[in-house]
Design a protein around this motif. Sequence first.
Motif, mmCIF file in Angstrom:
data_model
loop_
_atom_site.group_PDB
_atom_site.id
_atom_site.type_symbol
_atom_site.label_atom_id
_atom_site.label_comp_id
_atom_site.label_asym_id
_atom_site.label_seq_id
_atom_site.Cartn_x
_atom_site.Cartn_y
_atom_site.Cartn_z
ATOM 1 N N MET A 1 0.840 -1.196 0.000
ATOM 2 C CA MET A 1 0.000 0.000 0.000
ATOM 3 C C MET A 1 0.883 1.256 0.000
ATOM 4 N N PRO A 2 0.395 2.301 -0.652
ATOM 5 C CA PRO A 2 1.203 3.525 -0.682
ATOM 6 C C PRO A 2 1.304 4.160 0.698
ATOM 7 N N ALA A 6 4.697 8.245 -0.428
ATOM 8 C CA ALA A 6 4.423 7.858 -1.819
ATOM 9 C C ALA A 6 3.312 8.722 -2.403
ATOM 10 N N PHE A 7 2.265 8.924 -1.600
ATOM 11 C CA PHE A 7 1.184 9.792 -2.087
ATOM 12 C C PHE A 7 1.691 11.212 -2.344
ATOM 13 N N ALA A 9 4.691 12.116 -3.168
ATOM 14 C CA ALA A 9 5.507 12.104 -4.393
ATOM 15 C C ALA A 9 4.609 12.037 -5.628
ATOM 16 N N ALA A 10 3.572 11.194 -5.523
ATOM 17 C CA ALA A 10 2.649 11.064 -6.664
ATOM 18 C C ALA A 10 1.929 12.390 -6.917
ATOM 19 N N SER A 13 4.065 14.676 -8.789
ATOM 20 C CA SER A 13 4.143 14.301 -10.209
ATOM 21 C C SER A 13 2.884 14.702 -10.970
ATOM 22 N N ARG A 67 -6.306 14.188 -9.396
ATOM 23 C CA ARG A 67 -5.508 13.049 -8.898
ATOM 24 C C ARG A 67 -4.530 13.547 -7.827
ATOM 25 N N THR A 70 -6.337 14.133 -4.668
ATOM 26 C CA THR A 70 -6.644 12.845 -4.031
ATOM 27 C C THR A 70 -5.414 12.310 -3.293
ATOM 28 N N CYS A 71 -4.272 12.397 -3.977
ATOM 29 C CA CYS A 71 -3.036 11.903 -3.356
ATOM 30 C C CYS A 71 -2.731 12.681 -2.073
ATOM 31 N N ARG A 74 -5.062 11.602 0.617
ATOM 32 C CA ARG A 74 -4.717 10.273 1.124
ATOM 33 C C ARG A 74 -3.427 10.312 1.943
ATOM 34 N N ASP B 29 6.373 10.182 -16.098
ATOM 35 C CA ASP B 29 5.931 10.759 -14.819
ATOM 36 C C ASP B 29 4.595 10.172 -14.381
ATOM 37 N N ARG B 32 4.870 6.587 -13.183
ATOM 38 C CA ARG B 32 5.496 6.527 -11.859
ATOM 39 C C ARG B 32 4.494 6.975 -10.787
ATOM 40 N N ALA B 33 3.791 8.100 -11.093
ATOM 41 C CA ALA B 33 2.811 8.592 -10.126
ATOM 42 C C ALA B 33 1.695 7.572 -9.925
ATOM 43 N N LEU B 36 3.056 4.833 -7.665
ATOM 44 C CA LEU B 36 3.191 5.302 -6.282
ATOM 45 C C LEU B 36 1.828 5.417 -5.598
ATOM 46 N N SER B 37 0.871 5.973 -6.332
ATOM 47 C CA SER B 37 -0.422 6.258 -5.692
ATOM 48 C C SER B 37 -1.422 5.125 -5.854
ATOM 49 N N GLU B 38 -1.084 4.183 -6.729
ATOM 50 C CA GLU B 38 -1.995 3.101 -7.100
ATOM 51 C C GLU B 38 -3.314 3.653 -7.640
ATOM 52 N N LEU B 39 -3.245 4.883 -8.194
ATOM 53 C CA LEU B 39 -4.422 5.457 -8.843
ATOM 54 C C LEU B 39 -4.390 5.120 -10.336
#
Lengths: 127, 601
Positions: A1-2, A6-7, A9-10, A13, A67, A70-71, A74, B29, B32-33, B36-39
């Motif tokens: 799980m993130p 990780a969230f 960083a996402a 991005s 997105r 959302t990250c 989360r 990108d 990768r995102a 990382l986010s599993e989105l």
Amino acid sequence: MPTAAAFDAAARSFDRAAAELTQLLTHTPGHLGPDTLVGGMLTLVAELTVGTAQVTASTTAVALTRRADTCRARADACRAFAAELEQYHRAVSQFDSATRNYDPTDPLALPPVRPNRPRPPANYIEV
Amino acid sequence: MVAIDPANVRTAAAHLRGRAEIASELDVDLRRAGLLSELDTSAMLAACAEIDEELGILARILVSRADEAEGFFLPGNNWRLTSVLLGSLLDDHGAIAEMTAPLALHTLMEQGVPAAIDGSNPTTTRDPVDSLVFTVAGLEALAVDPRSSPELAAAATFLATNPSIVEVTAAWEGTGATLPSHGIDEIPLRDIAAFLERNDVLRSAVGPNGIRVDDIHAEIDDAALVAAGIDPDRFNELAMPRNAEELLIAAVDHGTFNHNPTVARSFVQTLPIDYLDGQSIDIRQTDSAAIERLYDAATLDLGDSPEDFVTRALVVASLPESNSGIRNELITSNYAEIAAWQNELLNDSTLATDPNYRGNNWFHLGTSASDSVSPVIEGSLRVLGDEIWPGFGTPDAVDQDVADGNQAIYHHFMTSLASLWRTGSTKSPRLDTAFALLDEAANTTDTAEAQHLVAESTVLFSIEEQIVVDPYLQLEGLGIVDHVGTSVLTFLTNAGDSRSAAEVMTDEGELSVQADGVDLIPPIVIGEPVAAPAHDNNYLDPELLDARLPDEFDWSQTQANDWTSLAQRMPVIKDVTILTLTEPALPAMVANRARGNLDRD
């Protein structure tokens, strides 16, 4: 799980990509002005293609921003749960200590109560 | 049509490729995102891929079209020219739009224009630039094809009617390149491109910021060309003429401004008019067909409304003349239209033989007078032929002077009419009065009074005419003056039949007008005093009429010893004018000259 990291960083991005797409075709129409191309089917094709790409880029940028939001939400949830978990662990330590000191023959002593482990608020939570 | 600047198109294509690359790089990108986010980012990845692909394809198309356009470039060419032609052929012709450019060009080579337009049967691998030719028939079809751009239609019209296109070929030769071989009645695409380039330079040269026409024979210097945005070296390479008169003639010949009625009218208004500018284009240097094409282009969008008639009349007033008398024919027919219009207002269906007829109007006389000078302009009547009356100037100079005088009167009357129509005043008190008298004559119920009003009005028109034409009667000596004067005297007797002024002039320098062998007026010896026949419109009261006329001439005069003298000439003109008022042949003759019935072939 993130994890929260990780969230985070996402989210960065996604934000970066959204910004790229927002700016992607800003100056493109200027390259296809009357000094370059005038009239005819070709101009229509060029305008249609660039226009469609602009709409696609714009809607995609909006989706990417969502997105990223959302990250970030989360990541915040992960951090909140981690705080709850840390508090739980401290309560467990106190419970263990109280258990060790508990005298069942003492009519006045109360048995220690084991703290409840907090439940993750969502399945994406990883600590 | 499409026009392409290959250099800018390449820059745009590079920009598009750069944008596509950025969209493509977002893929890393986003993946990768997503990990990382599993989105789910599949929709975004697909969108970026689509942007990448579409922009990449567009970039490739643009580069391809830039290559094609450059294939038609001439050295130093304005980028719009050949690419406009290319675009016209390849982009706007229905099925052609579905074809690739090389395919369409190959079709053109193999099948000619009609097949190319239909987009059928594409074959061959020859170099289109060198081998693409148009047949004259193909160009004629292209000229009238509604799918042709106006510029292409104009070019095709010119080329189809000038298949040798000597000057165009010369222009291409000036580039130092090798001409492609082509057969009789075949025109290479290169020549069409050269024609278009030459036209573009002409447009710049004679446009609003181009050459000045203060002196149309003065040589244009390089500074004037640079000011007009023209490269002098290129101007020389194209073998362009170096004075305004020749440039203007070239612009007329090339149909340079024929692709748009408004543009054509604007161009016509720039042409020099002797009456206004003291100089005019040599009628021996112009081409009737080209002038007619210019007239047609400038009046293409005009209908039958009074405003459109006025606009059309002003176009005619500024047209150049040729020694076939094309402008004179248009002037004559326009006079005839006005004469018929005024006649209807004055007389409705009453015939000139009816005692209640209110009179012919000045435009009847104008029609006849303009018609009478056509043989002089055309050169079929040498008024000053060396054998008969030596020393009066060259026939060609006379042709030009008569053409200029014909234009002067018409221009003055039409601009006055336009002013009356648009502002309520002709700007000439005399003409204001003349038109007002006609209006009064049309509205009064007193026939005798109406006849006097028409007579008074017509004499006022004649005075104005004579004042305008006066400078031209001073030119080239007594011979031309006599001709004009005697033509006026004779028009009323030869108007109703096919006899021309030439037929009533004897080879002894004597003019006689006969009907059935009987002199209608006393024979006139050229150079001798000219006497007007006493008017026989006995319904008019001479004293009453003379009392109404302006007190600036001795109306009692019946002879002009010196036709160059307005004061001596005018009383005779007045008598002639009065004579024309009930000439029954005039309305019929005028009707035959009216626009639409005029044989311009």
